[in-house]
Design an enzyme around this catalytic site. Structure first.
Site, PDB file in Angstrom:
ATOM      1  N   LYS A  11      30.117  27.803  28.938  1.00  0.00           N
ATOM      2  CA  LYS A  11      30.941  28.574  29.882  1.00  0.00           C
ATOM      3  C   LYS A  11      32.346  28.758  29.322  1.00  0.00           C
ATOM      4  O   LYS A  11      32.820  27.996  28.470  1.00  0.00           O
ATOM      5  CB  LYS A  11      31.010  27.897  31.253  1.00  0.00           C
ATOM      6  CG  LYS A  11      31.674  26.504  31.294  1.00  0.00           C
ATOM      7  CD  LYS A  11      33.176  26.496  31.402  1.00  0.00           C
ATOM      8  CE  LYS A  11      33.752  25.079  31.375  1.00  0.00           C
ATOM      9  NZ  LYS A  11      35.143  24.985  30.948  1.00  0.00           N
ATOM     10  N   ASP A 138      31.763  20.035  36.241  1.00  0.00           N
ATOM     11  CA  ASP A 138      31.268  21.304  35.709  1.00  0.00           C
ATOM     12  C   ASP A 138      29.741  21.371  35.676  1.00  0.00           C
ATOM     13  O   ASP A 138      29.182  22.415  35.329  1.00  0.00           O
ATOM     14  CB  ASP A 138      31.783  21.516  34.275  1.00  0.00           C
ATOM     15  CG  ASP A 138      33.278  21.823  34.230  1.00  0.00           C
ATOM     16  OD1 ASP A 138      33.887  22.004  35.303  1.00  0.00           O
ATOM     17  OD2 ASP A 138      33.825  21.880  33.114  1.00  0.00           O
TER      18      ASP A 138
END
Ligand code: C5P
Length: 320
Positions: A11, A138
């Site tokens: 990401k 995350d």
């Protein structure tokens, strides 16, 4: 079945707005996550004990013991199921280690999906999400993929609508940065500055740029509150960011807690020329191109005749 392989993306953060330090040591965030086409692969093989092996990009910097987040994910899933399952995990890394691209979180998410399949648990995404948020801030997004806004410490997610594909260049640095240290440096800089820290808010123009698939508008809206801290700890990143801007990047930003730098390009062709230019400037250990958004963890090998795409309910948020 005795083996499942899951592919999982990295990401980049399109907006990382960091609020004040909370009593629990975390910060409230507005974190716009965007999954990009740099993939790790995690293969889970049925075994009696728990073990992990890592190969590929900077594999020597990843622990192969209980500190490995993917093994922690497998242990947490077995505990959730209330059974003493075993697994041998093999991680093939392409996502930079400690690079601000959530590589460890990605491997943990992939391990959850792979073991859920391997052990035939059939747990829904919601259950995996709950386990994921205990593993790290995350990890829930790493299960989801696509583009999403995270609030709380980043774990409360709402998928975002994205009207196109964006093309990126990533400049990898030598050595990683500790996320906790970068947050600590952010607090220190803020304390020194004496400015009050407001409650983080999603930037409406950024969300509009995403909806419209407008790369130029998105490039102008990329922000990262951790960037001053990452630059303070790794001064050389300023030169890397400047080189990308000089070569026409629409936006140049430290990815998450760094030290990877992310550059938004106008097109796939522009990403290639930008990457070539950055390589000749010698401002990075390696330079990669990628696109986003891409879907979250995908089973690439498993039992014949089974659906190849996991998870389930958020396909509309990811495109490849
Ligand atoms: O959740 P995770 O273990 O990935 O976080 C690593 C570290 O990053 C935390 O220990 C904390 O120092 C910092 N962090 C934070 N606020 C967040 C997320 C992470 O301060 N919202």
């Amino acid at each position: 079945m005795n083996s499942v392989t899951v592919r999982v993306p990295a990401k980049v953060n399109l907006q990382l707005a960091v609020g004040p330090l909370r009593d629990d040591g975390y910060h409230d965030l507005v974190n716009v996550f965007h999954a990009v086409s740099i993939f790790d692969e995690v293969t889970a093989v049925a075994e009696t004990g728990m073990s992990v092996r890592v190969e590929g990009e900077s594999a020597d910097q990843v622990p192969e013991d209980g500190d490995n987040l993917a093994i922690q994910a497998a242990v947490a899933l077995a505990r959730h199921a209330g059974r003493s399952y075993g697994v041998s995990l093999a991680i093939r890394k392409a996502i930079p280690v400690a690079g601000g691209m959530a590589g460890g979180s990605a491997d943990a998410a992939a391990a959850l999906v792979a073991c859920n399949e391997l052990w035939g648990l059939g747990l829904p995404l919601e259950d995996l999400m709950e386990i994921a948020s205990d593993l790290g801030s995350d990890v829930p997004f790493a299960l989801l993929g696509g583009t999403a806004v995270g609030t709380g410490r980043g774990e409360r997610l709402a998928p975002l609508e994205v009207g196109g594909t964006f093309h990126w260049v990533f400049a990898l640095a030598d050595g990683g940065l500790s996320t906790a240290k970068v947050y600590g440096e952010c607090d220190r800089i803020r304390q020194e500055g004496g400015e009050p820290v407001g409650h983080p808010r999603a930037a409406e123009p950024l969300l509009a740029a995403l909806r419209a698939g407008d790369a130029r508008a998105l490039g102008a809206e990329l922000t990262n509150d951790l960037q001053p801290a990452a630059l303070s700890l790794r001064g050389s990143l300023a030169r890397t960011l400047q080189a990308g801007r000089a070569h026409g990047a629409l936006g140049a930003i430290v990815s998450g807690s760094g030290p990877t730098c992310a550059f938004l390009a106008e097109s796939e062709a522009h990403a290639e020329t930008l990457a070539a230019a950055l390589k000749t400037e010698n401002v990075a250990r390696d330079v990669l191109t990628a696109h986003g958004p891409v879907p979250g963890p995908t089973v690439v090998q498993g039992p014949p005749g089974r659906a190849q795409r996991i998870p389930l309910s958020h396909d509309e948020s990811g495109q490849s």
